[in-house]
Enzyme design. Structure first.
Site, short mmCIF file in Angstrom:
data_model
loop_
_atom_site.label_atom_id
_atom_site.label_comp_id
_atom_site.label_asym_id
_atom_site.label_seq_id
_atom_site.Cartn_x
_atom_site.Cartn_y
_atom_site.Cartn_z
N ASP A 68 1.06 -1.17 -0.25
CA ASP A 68 -0.08 0.04 -0.02
C ASP A 68 0.72 1.23 -0.09
O ASP A 68 1.75 1.60 0.81
CB ASP A 68 -0.96 -0.02 1.41
N ASN B 132 -0.41 4.51 -0.26
CA ASN B 132 -0.97 5.70 0.13
C ASN B 132 -1.96 5.71 1.44
O ASN B 132 -2.58 6.57 1.87
CB ASN B 132 -2.01 6.42 -1.13
N ASP C 74 -4.52 3.89 2.60
CA ASP C 74 -5.56 3.42 2.76
C ASP C 74 -5.88 2.07 3.16
O ASP C 74 -7.07 1.59 3.04
CB ASP C 74 -6.48 3.95 1.64
N ASP D 112 -1.88 -1.13 -3.70
CA ASP D 112 -1.80 -0.21 -5.09
C ASP D 112 -0.83 -0.16 -5.76
O ASP D 112 0.50 -0.50 -5.17
CB ASP D 112 -2.44 0.98 -4.72
N ASP E 198 -3.91 -9.21 -16.69
CA ASP E 198 -4.56 -10.38 -16.59
C ASP E 198 -5.74 -10.09 -17.87
O ASP E 198 -6.56 -8.88 -17.51
CB ASP E 198 -5.33 -10.48 -15.30
N ASP F 264 -7.29 -15.61 -18.34
CA ASP F 264 -8.12 -16.27 -17.32
C ASP F 264 -8.98 -17.41 -17.57
O ASP F 264 -9.66 -17.09 -18.64
CB ASP F 264 -8.74 -15.33 -16.61
N GLU G 150 -4.48 -19.76 -18.95
CA GLU G 150 -4.77 -20.62 -17.53
C GLU G 150 -5.86 -21.79 -18.06
O GLU G 150 -6.74 -21.25 -18.63
CB GLU G 150 -5.50 -19.74 -16.66
N HIS H 167 -2.15 -16.73 -6.80
CA HIS H 167 -3.03 -16.22 -5.78
C HIS H 167 -4.21 -17.40 -5.53
O HIS H 167 -5.24 -17.15 -4.99
CB HIS H 167 -3.65 -15.10 -6.27
N ASP H 168 -4.11 -18.39 -6.35
CA ASP H 168 -5.39 -19.50 -6.34
C ASP H 168 -5.10 -20.62 -5.40
O ASP H 168 -5.81 -21.65 -5.38
CB ASP H 168 -5.73 -19.87 -7.52
C1 NOJ Z 1 -8.94 -18.06 -12.33
C2 NOJ Z 1 -8.56 -16.84 -11.30
O1 NOJ Z 1 -7.08 -17.13 -11.22
C3 NOJ Z 1 -9.24 -16.81 -10.18
O2 NOJ Z 1 -8.54 -16.04 -9.06
C4 NOJ Z 1 -10.82 -16.44 -10.37
O3 NOJ Z 1 -11.62 -16.78 -9.18
C5 NOJ Z 1 -11.30 -17.26 -11.42
N1 NOJ Z 1 -10.40 -17.71 -12.56
C6 NOJ Z 1 -12.57 -16.79 -11.98
O4 NOJ Z 1 -12.02 -15.50 -12.81
#
Ligand code: NOJ
Length: 548
Positions: free
Chosen positions: A22, A24, A26, A30, A99, A200, A253, A326-327
């Site tokens: 972050d 700024n 908040d 960002d 993305d 995605d 993906e 992140h998944d």
């Molecule tokens: C794959 C993305 O990496 C994930 O984070 C997202 O929830 C789903 N696709 C739906 O967009």
């Protein structure tokens, strides 16, 4: 446009913007924060950044529900901050990829708002179905995140398809106007100077005609909408009408994809539909298809996944290499050991960084961030997590989420040991893992033996070793339940990578054809002693030898 395939020499770093830094105050990560950290990224040796979505979004799925494809969310600093980061990255020789989320939009996107009111030309932008006389849903598909894949819309008086959350209606890619929109979006960002896209769930964009019921109950529907009938046609159109005018990279993906299937898209040629695939097999060594169906970790499954992609793509297509994003939960908590956090983190780093392909490192992975233990289910934010078995008792949910939730990877990056881990001067939007006093970037910078320095060294080495880029992958001791051993072999150089997945000391003997005493030990996480062309490997020991 002549394609240079620059990505083959690179290492990427993934930024999940809300939790990176972050700038700024908040409480939300960002682009000001990213700008501050560009030199840090450069110092890691990475050559590119993949940004998870930065676009305006109501955030039902943390930005994967886009409401405007032509802008950057105000909370991230808007377009001005983005351009500054883009220029700042380019000045430092780093590429930037965005993305692309076009399987679905947000239900707050203008297209959806017009489509539900049947305003032309948006009427058929989404997948709408009327009520059936028998009162049943249009078909029996499940959504990934929220119950059934169909949602009734009071405005239009029809159902719409949502393979993910209710607030993520699927676009109707069969409609040529929707494909034109995608082409326009691609060209807009590529013209601005970005270097490519991570796409995605792109293999979901072509739905089978008639949307037939699924007969397989598990992951109901996925076999009907993954790799659908017009996918090649759509991707070819995107290549021809957008990508082929730019020297860019495309990374798809794709759930449930095999190397054989992937080759249909990524086999190299001037017009190949995609450049790399984010496959999930390497993420399934301790689960069945999804992290939410955990299984005991199997080294065989892990080795099989990596080896089969290395072997089957060799000479034909290019691998995308990763262990975290992140998944998925943090990799040390999964394939390594929290008890041997640093050593197993180093071993995992060496395990994938010397394979052929383009490696991606996820924020926090380089300092060995681990899973986060929530005290109550109400602390979770992720739509997939909170909708997973909501009827289960709290303690059972907590146990599963601790192991499987994506939120494990979404806690703020731990920069130092000050309040909120130096992530923000405000109130963080999401829980900071309380272990930040011990695990943070500043501490890792100060410790010459840290995982962070190991990553730096490994990235640098990877670039110096021609066999990693041009050699042939060969696996040794496939049947070992302790060691993963492979080599990258070229006529002038051989790189031998030894990885122990055991928390106990075990004797390792070099494979035939390798005399360790004659090799140069270029990377290791313990000592260098040898005994009988082998060594007693310590818990999660790794060694990388070079033979020239
Ligand atoms: C794959 C993305 O990496 C994930 O984070 C997202 O929830 C789903 N696709 C739906 O967009």
């Amino acid at each position: 446009m002549k394609r240079t395939r620059w990505y083959k020499d690179g290492v990427f770093y993934q930024i999940w913007p809300r939790s990176f830094k972050d700038g700024n105050g908040d409480g939300m990560g960002d682009l000001y924060g990213v700008y501050e950290k560009l030199d840090y990224l450069k110092s890691l040796g990475v050559d590119g950044i993949w940004f998870s979505p930065l676009y305006p979004s109501p955030c039902a799925d943390c930005g994967y529900d886009i409401s405007d494809y032509y802008n950057i969310a105000e909370e991230f600093g808007g377009m001005e901050a983005f351009r500054k980061v883009l220029d700042g990255a380019h000045e430092r020789g780093m590429k930037v990829i965005m993305d692309l989320v076009v399987n679905h939009t947000s239900d707050e996107h203008e297209w959806f708002q017009k489509s539900r009111r049947r305003i032309e030309p948006y009427t058929d932008y989404y997948i709408w179905r009327p009520k059936r006389p028998d009162g049943k849903l249009p078909n029996n598909w499940d959504s990934m995140f929220e119950g059934k894949a169909w949602q009734w819309d009071d405005v239009r008086q029809e159902y719409y398809l949502h393979l993910f959350a209710i607030k993520q209606p699927d676009l109707n890619m069969d409609n040529p106007l929707v494909r034109q929109e995608v082409v326009k979006i691609l060209r807009f960002w590529l013209d601005m100077g970005i270097d490519g896209f991570r796409e995605d769930v792109i293999t979901f964009i072509s739905k089978r005609e008639g949307l037939p019921d699924a007969s397989i109950p598990a992951m109901r529907g996925i076999f009907h909408y993954n790799l659908g009938p017009r996918l090649h046609e759509f991707l070819t159109q995107f290549r021809k009408e957008a990508f082929s005018d730019y020297d860019c990279v495309t990374i798809a993906e794709s759930a449930l994809i095999t190397p054989e299937k992937a080759l249909e898209f990524i086999s190299e040629g001037e017009e190949n539909e995609l450049d790399m695939v984010i496959q999930f097999q390497c993420m399934c060594a301790d689960c069945l298809f999804t992290d939410f169906v955990p299984m005991p970790f199997s080294l065989y499954r892990l080795k099989n996944a990596f080896s089969s992609w290395q072997e089957k793509l060799d000479g034909k297509a290019w691998n995308m290499l990763y262990l975290e994003n992140h998944d998925h939960p943090r990799i040390i908590s999964r394939y390594g050991s929290e008890q041997f956090r640093i050593q197993s983190g180093k071993m995992l780093c060496a395990m994938y960084l010397f394979q052929k392909g383009t490696p991606f490192i996820y924020q926090g992975q380089e300092i060995g961030m681990i899973n986060w233990r929530a005290e109550s289910v109400s602390q979770y934010e992720d739509v997939q997590t909170i909708n997973h078995c909501p009827h289960w008792p709290e303690d059972k949910r907590l146990r599963l989420y601790h192991r499987a939730s994506r939120d494990n990877a979404r806690t703020p990056v731990q920069w130092d040991s000050t309040e909120h881990a130096g992530f923000t001067t405000g109130t963080p939007w999401f829980t900071v893992n309380p272990n930040y006093r011990e695990i943070n970037v500043a501490a890792a910078e100060a410790d010459p033996d840290s995982l962070l320095h190991f990553y730096r060294k490994a990235i640098k080495l990877r670039k110096e070793l021609s066999a990693v880029r041009f050699g042939k992958y060969k696996e040794y001791f496939r049947l070992s339940g302790t060691f993963y051993v492979y080599a990258m072999e070229s006529p002038s150089q051989r790189v031998l990578v030894i990885c122990s997945f055991s928390s106990e000391a075990k004797y390792f003997r070099a494979p035939r054809g390798y005399d360790l005493a004659k090799g140069k030990l270029v990377l290791s996480n313990y000592g260098s002693s040898l005994r009988n062309n082998g060594f007693t490997s310590m818990p999660y020991e790794t060694r990388v030898y070079v033979f020239e």
